[in-house]
Enzyme design. Structure first.
Site, PDB file in Angstrom:
ATOM      1  N   HIS A  96     -14.806  -0.679  24.272  1.00 25.29           N
ATOM      2  CA  HIS A  96     -14.170  -1.918  23.825  1.00 25.29           C
ATOM      3  C   HIS A  96     -15.250  -2.961  23.525  1.00 25.29           C
ATOM      4  O   HIS A  96     -16.287  -2.998  24.189  1.00 25.29           O
ATOM      5  CB  HIS A  96     -13.215  -2.433  24.913  1.00 25.29           C
ATOM      6  N   GLU A 168     -10.982  -2.458  15.797  1.00 27.35           N
ATOM      7  CA  GLU A 168     -10.751  -3.820  16.275  1.00 27.35           C
ATOM      8  C   GLU A 168     -11.837  -4.739  15.732  1.00 27.35           C
ATOM      9  O   GLU A 168     -12.939  -4.811  16.306  1.00 27.35           O
ATOM     10  CB  GLU A 168     -10.774  -3.860  17.803  1.00 27.35           C
ATOM     11  N   GLY A 236      -3.590  -9.627  24.536  1.00 27.99           N
ATOM     12  CA  GLY A 236      -2.805 -10.762  25.039  1.00 27.99           C
ATOM     13  C   GLY A 236      -1.301 -10.555  25.015  1.00 27.99           C
ATOM     14  O   GLY A 236      -0.605 -10.830  26.005  1.00 27.99           O
TER      15      GLY A 236
HETATM   16  P1  PGA Z   1      -5.839  -9.248  21.529  1.00 33.72           P
HETATM   17  O1  PGA Z   1      -6.840  -8.148  22.149  1.00 33.72           O
HETATM   18  O2  PGA Z   1      -4.578  -8.530  21.158  1.00 33.72           O
HETATM   19  O3  PGA Z   1      -5.643 -10.233  22.660  1.00 33.72           O
HETATM   20  O4  PGA Z   1      -6.523  -9.847  20.355  1.00 33.72           O
HETATM   21  C1  PGA Z   1      -6.937  -6.856  21.587  1.00 33.72           C
HETATM   22  C2  PGA Z   1      -7.952  -6.060  22.344  1.00 33.72           C
HETATM   23  O5  PGA Z   1      -8.958  -6.628  22.794  1.00 33.72           O
HETATM   24  O6  PGA Z   1      -7.795  -4.837  22.520  1.00 33.72           O
END
Ligand code: PGA
Length: 250
Positions: A96, A168, A236
């Protein structure tokens, strides 16, 4: 065969075991009999037991957020793939961007963790994605290619069977900014191309590539309608059972 979408929650460092039980008590009734998509909740390690207990017999799987590459050893503070498996985990997030950014995760350690997860029979969710400066400098494709190639290093097609990738874009994580479905689809095509080069076309056609970065109930449908997007990794918005269920039902 169409790819079954995977909707994954990444709780990051949120919730206690009690709050975990609470989440599942509210969440499970909202997704009973939902078999269109695969659902997994990735919790902090301390909550895994509570999550697995709560989710037992349901259509929701439980995953961890990191894994060490050794099976056991003198690695204070670490947790191994066989340990996760013994507990009842089926999935694990690897590489991540928060681990890359704050905890010294590199493409090479991602590769080691991926090998260990696959060896143990866990379903790894390997995260890749560019930071804002890289996107602005036109380097997105180079970065994604490098991250994929290094992650896939010396892994056979057969071993890689359970691999899942999450694209991401780092600038979209926790910021409320989402990549447009088009931007995400372009990145996913590139990643699928890299997978085809390493593992072959057939493998790449079956590979699930999730999108992550500010996925919310309001934008889930548009993202999930893209043929290239095979699910979501949700931070989130996965902490609240109603909002995560709304995403599952996109
Ligand atoms: P987010 O995080 O949905 O809060 O943007 C996604 C993630 O870090 O996997």
């Amino acid at each position: 065969m169409p790819r079954k979408k995977l909707i994954a929650a990444n709780w990051k460092m949120y919730k206690t075991p009690d709050q975990t039980h609470d989440f599942f008590r509210h969440f499970l009734p909202l997704v009973t009999n939902h078999h269109r998509d695969e659902i997994v909740v990735c919790t902090p390690c301390l909550d895994l037991h509570a999550a697995i207990e709560s989710a037992k017999g349901s259509n929701v799987a439980v995953g961890a957020q990191n894994v060490h590459w050794a099976n056991e050893g003198a690695y204070t503070g670490e947790i191994s793939a066989p340990m996760l498996l013994a507990l009842g985990c089926t999935h694990v997030i690897i590489g991540h961007s928060e681990r890359r950014q704050y905890f010294g995760e590199t493409d090479d350690t991602v590769n080691l963790r991926l090998k260990a997860a696959l060896e143990a029979g866990l379903t790894p969710i390997v995260c890749v994605g560019e930071v804002l400066q890289e996107r602005e400098a036109g380097l997105t494709e180079d970065v994604l290619r490098r991250q994929c190639d290094r992650a896939f290093h010396k892994i056979s097609t057969k071993k890689a069977a359970k691999l899942v990738i999450a694209y991401e874009p780092v600038w979209a994580i926790g910021t409320g900014k989402t990549a447009t479905p088009q931007m995400a689809a372009d990145a996913h095509r590139l990643i699928r191309g890299e997978a085809a080069t390493t593992f072959g076309e057939d493998f790449a056609n079956q590979l699930r590539i999730l999108y992550g970065g500010s996925v919310k109930p309001e934008n889930a449908k548009a993202l999930m309608s893209e043929e290239e997007i095979d699910g979501a990794l949700v931070g989130g918005a996965s902490l609240d059972p109603k909002s995560f269920a709304a995403i599952v039902h996109y």
